[in-house]
Design a protein around this motif. Structure first.
Motif, PDB file in Angstrom:
ATOM      1  N   ALA A 109       0.836  -1.187   0.000  1.00  0.00           N
ATOM      2  CA  ALA A 109       0.000   0.000   0.000  1.00  0.00           C
ATOM      3  C   ALA A 109       0.875   1.243   0.000  1.00  0.00           C
ATOM      4  N   ALA A 110       0.505   2.207  -0.796  1.00  0.00           N
ATOM      5  CA  ALA A 110       1.318   3.412  -0.938  1.00  0.00           C
ATOM      6  C   ALA A 110       0.523   4.644  -0.585  1.00  0.00           C
ATOM      7  N   SER A 111       1.230   5.620  -0.052  1.00  0.00           N
ATOM      8  CA  SER A 111       0.603   6.904   0.213  1.00  0.00           C
ATOM      9  C   SER A 111       0.864   7.815  -0.973  1.00  0.00           C
ATOM     10  N   GLY A 112       0.120   8.877  -1.052  1.00  0.00           N
ATOM     11  CA  GLY A 112       0.391   9.833  -2.094  1.00  0.00           C
ATOM     12  C   GLY A 112      -0.571   9.748  -3.252  1.00  0.00           C
ATOM     13  N   PHE A 172       0.493   7.785  -6.869  1.00  0.00           N
ATOM     14  CA  PHE A 172       0.830   6.364  -6.874  1.00  0.00           C
ATOM     15  C   PHE A 172       0.748   5.788  -8.274  1.00  0.00           C
ATOM     16  N   SER A 173      -0.214   6.222  -9.052  1.00  0.00           N
ATOM     17  CA  SER A 173      -0.384   5.662 -10.385  1.00  0.00           C
ATOM     18  C   SER A 173       0.822   5.948 -11.278  1.00  0.00           C
ATOM     19  N   GLY A 174       1.681   6.869 -10.841  1.00  0.00           N
ATOM     20  CA  GLY A 174       2.886   7.171 -11.585  1.00  0.00           C
ATOM     21  C   GLY A 174       4.096   6.365 -11.153  1.00  0.00           C
ATOM     22  N   ALA A 178       8.091  -7.106 -10.776  1.00  0.00           N
ATOM     23  CA  ALA A 178       7.892  -5.662 -10.877  1.00  0.00           C
ATOM     24  C   ALA A 178       6.771  -5.387 -11.869  1.00  0.00           C
ATOM     25  N   ILE A 179       6.195  -4.202 -11.722  1.00  0.00           N
ATOM     26  CA  ILE A 179       5.084  -3.820 -12.598  1.00  0.00           C
ATOM     27  C   ILE A 179       5.218  -2.350 -12.944  1.00  0.00           C
ATOM     28  N   ARG A 180       4.982  -2.042 -14.190  1.00  0.00           N
ATOM     29  CA  ARG A 180       5.038  -0.649 -14.616  1.00  0.00           C
ATOM     30  C   ARG A 180       3.796   0.084 -14.157  1.00  0.00           C
ATOM     31  N   ARG A 181       3.871   1.415 -14.241  1.00  0.00           N
ATOM     32  CA  ARG A 181       2.839   2.262 -13.670  1.00  0.00           C
ATOM     33  C   ARG A 181       1.453   1.985 -14.242  1.00  0.00           C
ATOM     34  N   SER A 182       1.400   1.641 -15.518  1.00  0.00           N
ATOM     35  CA  SER A 182       0.102   1.387 -16.140  1.00  0.00           C
ATOM     36  C   SER A 182      -0.428  -0.004 -15.824  1.00  0.00           C
ATOM     37  N   GLY A 183       0.462  -0.873 -15.340  1.00  0.00           N
ATOM     38  CA  GLY A 183       0.089  -2.256 -15.090  1.00  0.00           C
ATOM     39  C   GLY A 183       0.162  -3.139 -16.309  1.00  0.00           C
ATOM     40  N   ARG A 197      -1.816  -4.527  -9.906  1.00  0.00           N
ATOM     41  CA  ARG A 197      -1.996  -3.286  -9.172  1.00  0.00           C
ATOM     42  C   ARG A 197      -3.409  -2.764  -9.330  1.00  0.00           C
ATOM     43  N   ASP A 198      -3.829  -2.012  -8.324  1.00  0.00           N
ATOM     44  CA  ASP A 198      -5.104  -1.316  -8.370  1.00  0.00           C
ATOM     45  C   ASP A 198      -4.788   0.132  -8.007  1.00  0.00           C
ATOM     46  N   ASN A 199      -4.656   0.958  -9.008  1.00  0.00           N
ATOM     47  CA  ASN A 199      -4.267   2.347  -8.760  1.00  0.00           C
ATOM     48  C   ASN A 199      -5.324   3.116  -7.985  1.00  0.00           C
ATOM     49  N   ALA A 200      -6.558   2.720  -8.104  1.00  0.00           N
ATOM     50  CA  ALA A 200      -7.632   3.386  -7.351  1.00  0.00           C
ATOM     51  C   ALA A 200      -7.480   3.142  -5.855  1.00  0.00           C
ATOM     52  N   LYS A 201      -6.845   2.017  -5.511  1.00  0.00           N
ATOM     53  CA  LYS A 201      -6.625   1.681  -4.104  1.00  0.00           C
ATOM     54  C   LYS A 201      -5.182   1.930  -3.675  1.00  0.00           C
ATOM     55  N   ASN A 202      -4.392   2.495  -4.581  1.00  0.00           N
ATOM     56  CA  ASN A 202      -2.979   2.766  -4.258  1.00  0.00           C
ATOM     57  C   ASN A 202      -2.258   1.517  -3.759  1.00  0.00           C
TER      58      ASN A 202
END
Length: 123
Positions: free
Chosen positions: A22-25, A28-30, A49-54, A71-76
């Protein structure tokens, strides 16, 4: 940037676990994010590893076909689904944010790390 890994535990060989990072900020999607692990007495090694877009993922040969990073960028949050676990997967697993350059496979390319989570696989 703050990252927090969770989801570790004790599991029997052949079992499964899902780790979360889990990430703050708001940015995160970047982030490009990687998972590494370190077993007792061994050096830290790349897992996935996973790139920013997934859309692009990377795996170590030892986990390919058994582990899935997403990844779920909506959930950081970045996840690491681990199936068919083996005793040699026992380690502390940590997630990190890859900096703007460098190999995805090298820990030196990551500039922020979260506290790790312990995974223990019993035989």
């Amino acid at each position: 940037v703050q990252l927090q890994a969770s989801g570790g535990g004790l599991v029997q060989a052949g079992g499964s676990l899902r780790l979360s990072c889990a990430a703050s900020g708001r940015t995160f999607s970047g982030y490009n994010v990687g998972w590494f692990r370190q077993a007792p007495g061994k050096e830290r090694e790349f897992v996935a590893a996973i790139r920013r877009s997934g859309g692009t993922t990377y795996y170590a040969g030892s986990v390919k076909g058994r582990f899935t990073i997403s990844r779920d960028n909506a959930k950081n949050t970045v996840y690491l689904r681990m199936n068919s676990l083996k005793p040699e997967d026992t380690a502390v697993y940590s997630c990190g944010r890859r900096a703007y350059s460098g190999s995805y496979y090298s820990g030196s390319s990551y500039d922020y790390w979260g506290q790790g989570t312990l995974v223990t696989v019993s035989s």
